[in-house]
Design a protein around this motif. Structure first.
Motif, mmCIF file in Angstrom:
data_model
loop_
_atom_site.group_PDB
_atom_site.id
_atom_site.type_symbol
_atom_site.label_atom_id
_atom_site.label_comp_id
_atom_site.label_asym_id
_atom_site.label_seq_id
_atom_site.Cartn_x
_atom_site.Cartn_y
_atom_site.Cartn_z
ATOM 1 N N HIS A 129 0.817 -1.209 0.000
ATOM 2 C CA HIS A 129 0.000 0.000 0.000
ATOM 3 C C HIS A 129 0.855 1.265 0.000
ATOM 4 C CE1 HIS A 129 -3.425 2.505 1.988
ATOM 5 N NE2 HIS A 129 -3.339 2.703 0.686
ATOM 6 N N ALA A 130 0.636 2.100 -0.976
ATOM 7 C CA ALA A 130 1.320 3.392 -1.081
ATOM 8 C C ALA A 130 0.459 4.305 -1.949
ATOM 9 C CB ALA A 130 2.704 3.225 -1.715
ATOM 10 N N GLN A 132 -0.743 6.375 -4.938
ATOM 11 C CA GLN A 132 -0.452 6.109 -6.340
ATOM 12 C C GLN A 132 -0.337 7.402 -7.136
ATOM 13 O OE1 GLN A 132 -0.110 2.642 -7.561
ATOM 14 N NE2 GLN A 132 0.215 2.693 -5.348
ATOM 15 N N GLN A 234 3.950 -0.683 -4.791
ATOM 16 C CA GLN A 234 4.753 -0.194 -3.684
ATOM 17 C C GLN A 234 5.426 1.134 -4.011
ATOM 18 O OE1 GLN A 234 7.870 -2.903 -2.675
ATOM 19 N NE2 GLN A 234 8.540 -1.775 -0.878
ATOM 20 N N GLN A 235 5.803 1.325 -5.261
ATOM 21 C CA GLN A 235 6.436 2.573 -5.694
ATOM 22 C C GLN A 235 5.414 3.656 -6.027
ATOM 23 O OE1 GLN A 235 9.578 2.263 -8.684
ATOM 24 N NE2 GLN A 235 9.655 0.077 -8.343
ATOM 25 N N GLY A 236 4.125 3.290 -6.048
ATOM 26 C CA GLY A 236 3.100 4.247 -6.431
ATOM 27 C C GLY A 236 2.874 4.315 -7.923
#
Length: 313
Positions: A129-130, A132, A234-236
């Motif tokens: 979750h990050a 986006q 994870q990196q968006g």
């Protein structure tokens, strides 16, 4: 060359050497365990010559990718989502591979397999979750359905792509490198998983290139697909995974369009065969030509995605 770049290269080389040495033993073990590919009757004649080739070879590169991530946990953040995707979907794929060994079996029925994938995607999405890129904060709730669909969709897309020797493994290497070295924002732990997996996949490609001595099976394809989606989320960059993984999207999209068109027209076909690589094969393209062409598309898509990411950061 910077120290992080040197470490990334060392990780790739180390994983490659270990797996290049180990794969002959894995292949012999798969043969002894009678893990041999069963070819579906409707596939082109070229595929029926592959019957009996050991499958499930993805178990080694999945295990090596997980090991690389776990070893990095003490020093670096970011490894857990990729590791979770590899483990959960790799185990589901292993079950599917073992189920297919039964005479006449096509593996876990789709009516059971898809719901299981959706359930397994939830913890992977939670770990990844990050916020986006491209999604306004007031639309943050969109992350959950988007993440679950991307994880499940990419697991199946890589699985569908794995039908030509070297195609899925080579394309996955391109996507992994792009995700962690071209797109901005990859954490060190995520890079550890990706670079270890990249080296292991390159070693697998030595034995999976045409004519393949081993197939990755659902163990490898589902695990890698889920890990790719987890890393992007994870990196968006969840949405950017669609152009970055253009080959996988095209393969899965061709199947979806074919099925929809077939049902809507009472049995007519949009393409001669799907996934789309089978159409090229039916037109007389060799497996090497298909793999190299699709890899080229993958490289262009990865570079274009990197440019888009840098524009929006």
């Amino acid at each position: 060359m910077s120290l992080p770049a040197v470490l990334d290269l060392v990780t790739v080389v180390a994983a490659f050497v270990v797996c290049a040495i180990a794969y002959p033993f894995v292949i012999r073990g798969l043969r002894r365990g009678r893990m041999e590919q069963v070819i579906q009757a409707e596939l082109p004649a070229e595929h029926h010559r592959k019957a009996g080739t050991p499958t499930g070879g993805g178990i080694l590169f999945v295990a090596v990718g997980v090991t690389g991530g776990l070893l990095s946990l003490r020093m670096h953040a970011g490894a857990v989502p990729g590791v979770a995707g590899l483990v959960l979907f790799g185990l589901l794929g292993l079950w599917d591979d073992l189920t297919k060994l039964r005479v006449g079996s096509r593996g876990i029925p789709a009516r059971l397999k898809l719901p299981m994938q959706l359930v397994l995607a939830v913890p992977v999405a939670w770990l990844a979750h990050a916020p986006q890129h491209g999604i306004p904060s007031e639309w943050a709730w969109v992350y959950w359905p988007l993440a679950i669909l991307l994880i499940t969709g990419f697991a199946n897309a890589v699985n569908l792509t794995d039908g030509i020797d070297g195609l899925a493994s080579g394309t996955a290497v391109i996507a992994l490198v792009a995700l962690t070295l071209v797109l901005p924002g990859a954490e060190a732990g995520e890079k550890a998983v990706a670079m270890t997996l990249t080296g292991a996949l390159l070693a697998f490609l030595l034995y999976n290139r045409h004519p393949a001595r081993v197939f990755m099976g659902d163990t490898g394809s589902l695990g890698v697909g889920a890990a790719l989606a987890a890393m992007a989320l994870q990196q968006g960059w969840g949405l950017l995974l669609l152009p970055l993984g253009l080959v996988f999207v095209a393969e899965a999209g061709s199947v979806m369009m074919q099925v929809s068109y077939f049902k809507a027209t009472g049995g007519r076909r949009m393409f001669p065969n799907t996934p789309i690589h089978l159409t090229f094969q039916q037109e007389g393209w060799s497996e090497n030509r298909i793999a190299l062409t699709f890899w080229g598309v993958g490289v262009v898509a990865a570079l274009a995605s990197g440019w888009i990411a840098h524009v929006f950061t």
